[in-house]
Design a protein around this motif. Sequence first.
Motif, PDB file in Angstrom:
ATOM      1  N   VAL A  53       0.661  -0.965   0.073  1.00  0.00           N
ATOM      2  CA  VAL A  53      -0.462  -0.434  -0.162  1.00  0.00           C
ATOM      3  C   VAL A  53       1.258   1.568  -0.075  1.00  0.00           C
ATOM      4  O   VAL A  53       0.427   2.220  -0.598  1.00  0.00           O
ATOM      5  N   GLY A  54       1.638   0.790   0.841  1.00  0.00           N
ATOM      6  CA  GLY A  54       2.852   2.592   1.325  1.00  0.00           C
ATOM      7  C   GLY A  54       3.227   2.288  -0.165  1.00  0.00           C
ATOM      8  O   GLY A  54       3.433   4.005  -0.577  1.00  0.00           O
ATOM      9  N   PHE A  55       3.892   1.659  -1.753  1.00  0.00           N
ATOM     10  CA  PHE A  55       4.465   1.749  -2.737  1.00  0.00           C
ATOM     11  C   PHE A  55       3.441   2.688  -3.433  1.00  0.00           C
ATOM     12  O   PHE A  55       3.796   2.787  -4.073  1.00  0.00           O
ATOM     13  N   THR A  56       2.329   1.645  -3.604  1.00  0.00           N
ATOM     14  CA  THR A  56       1.060   2.416  -4.032  1.00  0.00           C
ATOM     15  C   THR A  56       0.983   3.492  -4.192  1.00  0.00           C
ATOM     16  O   THR A  56       0.957   4.528  -4.958  1.00  0.00           O
ATOM     17  N   ILE A  57       1.101   3.892  -2.744  1.00  0.00           N
ATOM     18  CA  ILE A  57       0.795   5.791  -2.254  1.00  0.00           C
ATOM     19  C   ILE A  57       2.105   6.615  -3.009  1.00  0.00           C
ATOM     20  O   ILE A  57       2.044   7.516  -4.062  1.00  0.00           O
ATOM     21  N   ALA A  58       3.275   5.679  -2.944  1.00  0.00           N
ATOM     22  CA  ALA A  58       4.354   7.148  -2.973  1.00  0.00           C
ATOM     23  C   ALA A  58       4.559   7.048  -4.613  1.00  0.00           C
ATOM     24  O   ALA A  58       5.270   7.116  -5.185  1.00  0.00           O
ATOM     25  N   PHE A  59       3.773   5.781  -5.469  1.00  0.00           N
ATOM     26  CA  PHE A  59       4.016   5.263  -6.597  1.00  0.00           C
ATOM     27  C   PHE A  59       3.080   6.480  -7.494  1.00  0.00           C
ATOM     28  O   PHE A  59       3.855   7.123  -8.343  1.00  0.00           O
ATOM     29  N   ILE A  60       2.372   6.859  -6.639  1.00  0.00           N
ATOM     30  CA  ILE A  60       1.289   7.827  -7.542  1.00  0.00           C
ATOM     31  C   ILE A  60       1.883   9.131  -7.057  1.00  0.00           C
ATOM     32  O   ILE A  60       1.602  10.114  -8.049  1.00  0.00           O
ATOM     33  N   GLY A  61       2.524   9.439  -5.826  1.00  0.00           N
ATOM     34  CA  GLY A  61       2.571  10.822  -5.371  1.00  0.00           C
ATOM     35  C   GLY A  61       3.857  11.261  -6.353  1.00  0.00           C
ATOM     36  O   GLY A  61       4.261  12.188  -7.061  1.00  0.00           O
ATOM     37  N   THR A  62       5.300  10.316  -6.914  1.00  0.00           N
ATOM     38  CA  THR A  62       6.020  10.289  -7.634  1.00  0.00           C
ATOM     39  C   THR A  62       5.884  10.607  -8.824  1.00  0.00           C
ATOM     40  O   THR A  62       6.311  11.245  -9.587  1.00  0.00           O
ATOM     41  N   ILE A  70      -6.844  -3.234  -2.446  1.00  0.00           N
ATOM     42  CA  ILE A  70      -8.064  -3.698  -1.666  1.00  0.00           C
ATOM     43  C   ILE A  70      -8.648  -4.769  -1.980  1.00  0.00           C
ATOM     44  O   ILE A  70      -8.585  -5.638  -1.128  1.00  0.00           O
ATOM     45  N   ILE A  71      -7.922  -5.887  -3.007  1.00  0.00           N
ATOM     46  CA  ILE A  71      -8.940  -7.669  -2.984  1.00  0.00           C
ATOM     47  C   ILE A  71      -7.484  -7.767  -2.662  1.00  0.00           C
ATOM     48  O   ILE A  71      -8.356  -8.699  -1.319  1.00  0.00           O
ATOM     49  N   SER A  72      -5.997  -8.093  -2.328  1.00  0.00           N
ATOM     50  CA  SER A  72      -5.720  -8.449  -1.312  1.00  0.00           C
ATOM     51  C   SER A  72      -5.571  -7.780  -0.054  1.00  0.00           C
ATOM     52  O   SER A  72      -5.290  -8.680   0.932  1.00  0.00           O
ATOM     53  N   GLY A  73      -6.201  -6.636   0.510  1.00  0.00           N
ATOM     54  CA  GLY A  73      -6.371  -6.736   2.046  1.00  0.00           C
ATOM     55  C   GLY A  73      -7.366  -6.947   2.366  1.00  0.00           C
ATOM     56  O   GLY A  73      -8.046  -8.009   3.188  1.00  0.00           O
ATOM     57  N   ALA A  74      -8.694  -7.699   1.339  1.00  0.00           N
ATOM     58  CA  ALA A  74     -10.102  -8.074   1.784  1.00  0.00           C
ATOM     59  C   ALA A  74      -9.763  -9.542   1.625  1.00  0.00           C
ATOM     60  O   ALA A  74      -9.711 -10.220   2.781  1.00  0.00           O
ATOM     61  N   GLY A  75      -8.966 -10.297   1.497  1.00  0.00           N
ATOM     62  CA  GLY A  75      -8.792 -10.938   1.159  1.00  0.00           C
ATOM     63  C   GLY A  75      -7.474 -12.177   2.617  1.00  0.00           C
ATOM     64  O   GLY A  75      -7.618 -12.988   3.086  1.00  0.00           O
ATOM     65  N   LEU A  76      -6.799 -11.117   2.706  1.00  0.00           N
ATOM     66  CA  LEU A  76      -5.752 -11.235   4.312  1.00  0.00           C
ATOM     67  C   LEU A  76      -7.347 -10.993   5.221  1.00  0.00           C
ATOM     68  O   LEU A  76      -6.396 -11.844   6.251  1.00  0.00           O
ATOM     69  N   TRP A  77      -7.429 -10.028   5.288  1.00  0.00           N
ATOM     70  CA  TRP A  77      -8.338  -9.796   6.254  1.00  0.00           C
ATOM     71  C   TRP A  77      -9.665 -10.954   6.446  1.00  0.00           C
ATOM     72  O   TRP A  77      -9.105 -11.624   7.624  1.00  0.00           O
ATOM     73  N   ARG A  78      -9.565 -11.498   5.448  1.00  0.00           N
ATOM     74  CA  ARG A  78     -10.584 -13.171   5.689  1.00  0.00           C
ATOM     75  C   ARG A  78      -9.415 -13.688   6.337  1.00  0.00           C
ATOM     76  O   ARG A  78      -9.905 -14.776   6.590  1.00  0.00           O
ATOM     77  N   LEU A  79      -7.846 -13.881   6.194  1.00  0.00           N
ATOM     78  CA  LEU A  79      -6.872 -14.968   6.382  1.00  0.00           C
ATOM     79  C   LEU A  79      -6.646 -14.243   8.097  1.00  0.00           C
ATOM     80  O   LEU A  79      -6.653 -15.453   8.620  1.00  0.00           O
ATOM     81  N   ILE A  80      -7.091 -13.440   8.060  1.00  0.00           N
ATOM     82  CA  ILE A  80      -6.752 -13.078   9.837  1.00  0.00           C
ATOM     83  C   ILE A  80      -6.678 -13.082  10.008  1.00  0.00           C
ATOM     84  O   ILE A  80      -7.605 -13.769  11.257  1.00  0.00           O
TER      85      ILE A  80
END
Lengths: 98, 484
Positions: free
Chosen positions: A50-59, A81-91
């Motif tokens: 997620v951090g990479f995504t945000i920094a990519f947009i900014g750069t 978002i998709i990986s976050g949702a999947g991760l949440w289900r796992l968690i």
Amino acid sequence: MQFFNSGFFWFIEGILLCIVIISFSSWMKEKNIPMPLWKWAAFIIWILFVGFTIAFIGTSFGENEANAAVKGGILFGIISIISGAGLWRLIITGARRA
Amino acid sequence: MAEKDSGNSINRRQFLKASGAASAIAGSAGLAMFGYAAGIDPRSYQGYQSFEGADQNFNREKWTVDEPTYQKVGKGIRPDARTEVIFDRRGYMMRAYKPGCTIDDMNDPLKSYYKENPRDFELDVLGIEEIMPKFRQDSVKYRDQFRLANAFSHAMSAVSPRHDSRPPGEADFPRARRGGTPPEPVSLKDPEMTSKLIKKVSHQFGSTLVGIAKLNPDWVYLHTHRGRGFDVDTPLEVPKHWEYAIAVGVPMSWDSMYANPNYGTSEDAYSRARIIAYRLASFIKQLGYAARPHVPGNSYDIMVPPILVDAGLGEQGRHSVVITPELGCNFRASIVTTNIPMKTDKPIDIGVQDFCSYCMICADNCPSNSITREGRIDVRGYRRWEIDKATCLNFWNSNLGPMGCRLCIASCPYTRKANWLHKTAFKVSLNDPTGLSDKALTSLQKSFYDAPDPQKYYIPSLGGENASYREPPWWLRSEDFIEF
Ligand code: SF4
Ligand code: SF4
């Protein structure tokens, strides 16, 4: 702008990340969700992505590459978002009822 | 008491949750700002006007190879600048040209060359008969738009070393001063130390990149350019003192380079590369050794790109320009041939050949279709990339901005500024032996970094819109400063 390229900026980012992790840990305890090491590892990887995504947009905006910022933001944002949702289900698997 | 504890604990938890959420938001905002700052950071303009050598910061050691990544496939044949260097050939052709002329109206060596390459004759005539008149017509109409770009380019070329046009036997050796004797070559302790010294002073003179190679005589023109102190019609015997070639290189202005073909210029890098080479030659001569600068635009007796490869600075790409790890292909180079004993560098393999085999971004963006979509070809005994220079020059000659095009340089994924994003992408590509990341990066590059339809780069008289790859930087937008 130089502040954001300084070591002090990363020091502050580190503190903020620690607070997020402590807060997340306390939240998981409150919900009685066990957090073994692999879940933490997956969570940290997700945060980095997620951090990479945000920094990519900014750069990309900084480089005047608005098209890359928008397209990259959409692509990496959807993956986040998709990986976050999947991760949440796992968690939440293995959550004990209070 | 228990109730109070439970209340405290709820408050503590709520506080932790709230601060976690606030930290996540603040951290995300910070990352966005970090990204933006990295995107606009002038320090990412690697090598531009920087000295001391800190910008040649790629550790080549791990990527050196014994043989360069072009291949020797037969007997090397030295090129004839009069016909094979497009600028020279077009110059000779323009002098010989008369409306309606045919190949038979040309004199040798043009005649023999055109007989073997009739398509080049047609393209050279097209350049003279069609492209140049249309350029003149549009330049009257639209030139104001490119006033600042042209002014910047002219200004950058305004300072240049005095051109030495004497033959090597005279020009390359140290001269006696004030009636004395010429300096004898100093006795140098160790070739490795000398290389280190030469590299350090090259950086001090302003060079971003410097590499050293043994001069392969195949890279020396058989018939060289005018103005170099030779009879161009007599084959040049390679002077014995051209033992080594020191290659130096500096980037072109990053922002204007992305606004090619109309706003970029080679002149800023040309000018600095010239000055560095002349300084370096002077330094070597002061130590008593021979040295000859070969500098841009056309004051070379040698081909530069293969020497850059031999000297380990980079690899030749599909667009036929050399790609370096530090600057991509955004640079211009000079060479100093010399006999000062030095340890040479080894060529490097950073995976450019594989990358170029499927990337093709430069070919997609080239307005004149001068860049092949096929593989490398055999030219004068070497397998390498080759572009169609006649169609390329015809496009150059139609542009209203500073001379040239450089779109292939601007669009090449290796030509990216030195910020975390592109440095990471380069490192991933470099260290992935499977090649999968290269393919993924190429696809991302193609879909994220859009570009105008290549036809739009042409001048209006040739069906285009004077487009540029990226918007020009604010300081080159004539319309914001000049009343038209
Ligand atoms: S300089 Fe321009 S016309 Fe020539 S090969 Fe490169 S993109 Fe094509
Ligand atoms: S744009 Fe792609 S194919 Fe062309 S030289 Fe650069 S890496 Fe190679």
